[in-house]
Design a protein around this motif. Sequence first.
Motif, PDB file in Angstrom:
ATOM      1  N   MET A 353       0.869  -1.183   0.000  1.00 24.91           N
ATOM      2  CA  MET A 353       0.000   0.000   0.000  1.00 24.91           C
ATOM      3  C   MET A 353       0.909   1.237   0.000  1.00 24.91           C
ATOM      4  N   CYS A 355       0.738   4.519   0.227  1.00 28.32           N
ATOM      5  CA  CYS A 355       0.694   5.595   1.230  1.00 28.32           C
ATOM      6  C   CYS A 355       1.281   5.124   2.557  1.00 28.32           C
ATOM      7  N   ILE A 436      -7.187   9.999   0.968  1.00 23.29           N
ATOM      8  CA  ILE A 436      -5.733   9.991   0.716  1.00 23.29           C
ATOM      9  C   ILE A 436      -5.464  10.370  -0.737  1.00 23.29           C
ATOM     10  N   CYS A 443      -2.040   7.330  -4.696  1.00 22.78           N
ATOM     11  CA  CYS A 443      -2.898   6.285  -5.279  1.00 22.78           C
ATOM     12  C   CYS A 443      -2.532   6.013  -6.734  1.00 22.78           C
ATOM     13  N   ASP A 449      -6.995   0.599  -5.907  1.00 22.09           N
ATOM     14  CA  ASP A 449      -7.795   1.697  -6.438  1.00 22.09           C
ATOM     15  C   ASP A 449      -8.733   2.208  -5.325  1.00 22.09           C
ATOM     16  N   PHE A 461      -8.139   0.549   2.482  1.00 20.95           N
ATOM     17  CA  PHE A 461      -8.773   1.591   3.299  1.00 20.95           C
ATOM     18  C   PHE A 461     -10.272   1.649   2.984  1.00 20.95           C
TER      19      PHE A 461
HETATM   20  S1  SF4 Z   1      -5.033   3.171  -3.241  1.00 19.66           S
HETATM   21 FE1  SF4 Z   1      -5.417   2.973  -1.080  1.00 19.66          FE
HETATM   22  S2  SF4 Z   1      -3.617   1.909  -0.261  1.00 19.66           S
HETATM   23 FE2  SF4 Z   1      -3.072   2.678  -2.287  1.00 19.66          FE
HETATM   24  S3  SF4 Z   1      -2.134   4.689  -1.904  1.00 19.66           S
HETATM   25 FE3  SF4 Z   1      -4.311   5.044  -2.292  1.00 19.66          FE
HETATM   26  S4  SF4 Z   1      -5.231   5.040  -0.271  1.00 19.66           S
HETATM   27 FE4  SF4 Z   1      -3.216   4.109  -0.048  1.00 19.66          FE
END
Ligand code: SF4
Length: 518
Positions: A353, A355, A436, A443, A449, A461
């Motif tokens: 993931m 983030c 996020i 993302c 996604d 999430f």
């Molecule tokens: S898709 Fe979900 S896990 Fe991946 S960066 Fe975005 S928020 Fe974080």
Amino acid sequence: MPELRTLVIVLGDQLDHGAAAFDGFDAACDAVWMAEVAEESTHVTSSKMRSVLFLSAMRHFAVELQALGRTLHYVRLDDVGNRGSLAAELRAGIALLQPERMVMTEPGEWRVLHALQAVASASAVPLEVRDDRHFFGSRQSFSAHAKNRKSLRMEFFYREQRRRLGILMDGNEPAGGQWNFDAENRGSFGAKGPGVVPPRTRFAPDAITRDVIALVQQRFAHHPGSADDFAWPVNRAQSLQALDTFIDERLPLFGRYQDAIWPDQPWLYHAHLSAALNLKLLDPHEVVARAEAAYRAGAAPLPAVEGFVRQVLGWREYVRGIYWTQMPQYRQHNALEAHEDLPAWYWSGDTDMACLRDAITQTLQQGYSHHIQRLMVTGLYAMLLGVEPSQVHAWYLGMYVDAVEWVELPNTLGMSQYADGGLMASKPYAATGKYIERMSPHCKGCRYDPAQRTGVRACPFTTLYWDFLLRHQTALAGNPRMALQVKNLARLDDAQRQAVQERAASIRRGKVGVPDHG
Ligand code: SF4
Ligand SMILES: Cc1cc2nc3c(=O)[nH]c(=O)nc-3n(C[C@H](O)[C@H](O)[C@H](O)COP(=O)(O)OP(=O)(O)OC[C@H]3O[C@@H](n4cnc5c(N)ncnc54)[C@H](O)[C@@H]3O)c2cc1C
């Protein structure tokens, strides 16, 4: 040995020569006591960066005390026979030095206060615990504020502080005619990113810090993270320099980008002053005064300055009040009955993931990530997953260079995990991956996604957000600030609910989020 009148106890987060514990200090008959002990790095597993900062700052303070001509009894971590805990070392110190009395400024942790008080009373040496003048208000004044209120809210407390202290006030009115500029302080960087950000103020390790780094690497080799890139301020002079550059270079944009996240950019327009403040190398009065002066001089806009003052005069004092009025029961709260284990990759960053990988990697490398990463990335994920709050607390307290329990625990347990059932925050900070996505470009580079709730590409999430609402809908429906979110559950039919729950179960079994399991 000449008779010792007062032994002044100084802890690793009390590095202020002007602290109340030194009032009336007489170099002829008083002495200072400090001790480095393993327990402070192991009662929760402290990252290497955090241990290095505390130990190095203590040793720098010790050198200053000696330069001031103050007799110092200092126990080093690598002293032969180090007893390993503050209580054991103090007991031994009392037996050796036989002080008439002891004085300390109130510590930042309930555990330490009670351990040292127990030693004092068992040794029959009086211990006077003095108020900490570092803060804008005393613990008693917060209790008075909290008394007879059905619920506590930071906003009311903050306004009261501004009025009482005349900070950012024009007469009886808040500067600029409003208390809160949050609406202007929620910007993201947009597709082009942050561009050139003023560099972080770095301090190259001197001989003292290099010794400590070697000691920590040898003694706590298996502890998380690294101290290889150590550059934190370790004394007051460096902390003042860090404050200067923040006020001059980053404060003007602090507010606008307060909530923004950018990959590989931990520092952005944040202050990076929390560790210096919490070790008492900086005084919040001077920090707030400098920010207000920048506004009055036209060097920084009001929304940025108000946003910053809100953090230091508002949140920082408020969480301290919550801690001391609620401990020791506060640590036990688990209002959402969360019992999952913290995923192992919180200690390594080894997740797919994007983030979370970024936030945890920065944390391991620097002992730092900024507030929104702590609240809306690592904290949010743990809450949605349903991790036991005590495990989340141990992670935050161990990992961050600014972590002292009075400030870490309410932020973790209350603000980020909603484990106190709403004492700190009026609602759980629950969101999908779309939040996020709005605040960062993560993302785009992630295998998941954020718009998908179920299926192999669904952002964990997002899946866990819907699962969280399903699990807690009864409790949350009564919260007016959550009503809309809970109402949206009606959009899910039975099959969709089941799909959410199945994927959430698979995430909990570690089948999602870990690179090889994808
Ligand atoms: S898709 Fe979900 S896990 Fe991946 S960066 Fe975005 S928020 Fe974080
Ligand atoms: C789960 C979680 C755990 C946290 N643990 C800690 C901790 O152990 N120690 C700590 O000092 N802060 C903690 N915070 C609060 C905040 O994230 C940090 O103070 C901030 O990120 C420190 O970086 P900075 O100095 O660049 O702060 P900036 O974002 O530049 O803010 C300026 C200053 O405001 C103060 N501040 C800002 N937000 C808060 C807050 N919520 N509570 C108290 N003070 C605040 C800090 O002193 C900080 O230096 C935590 C937040 C969360 C969500």
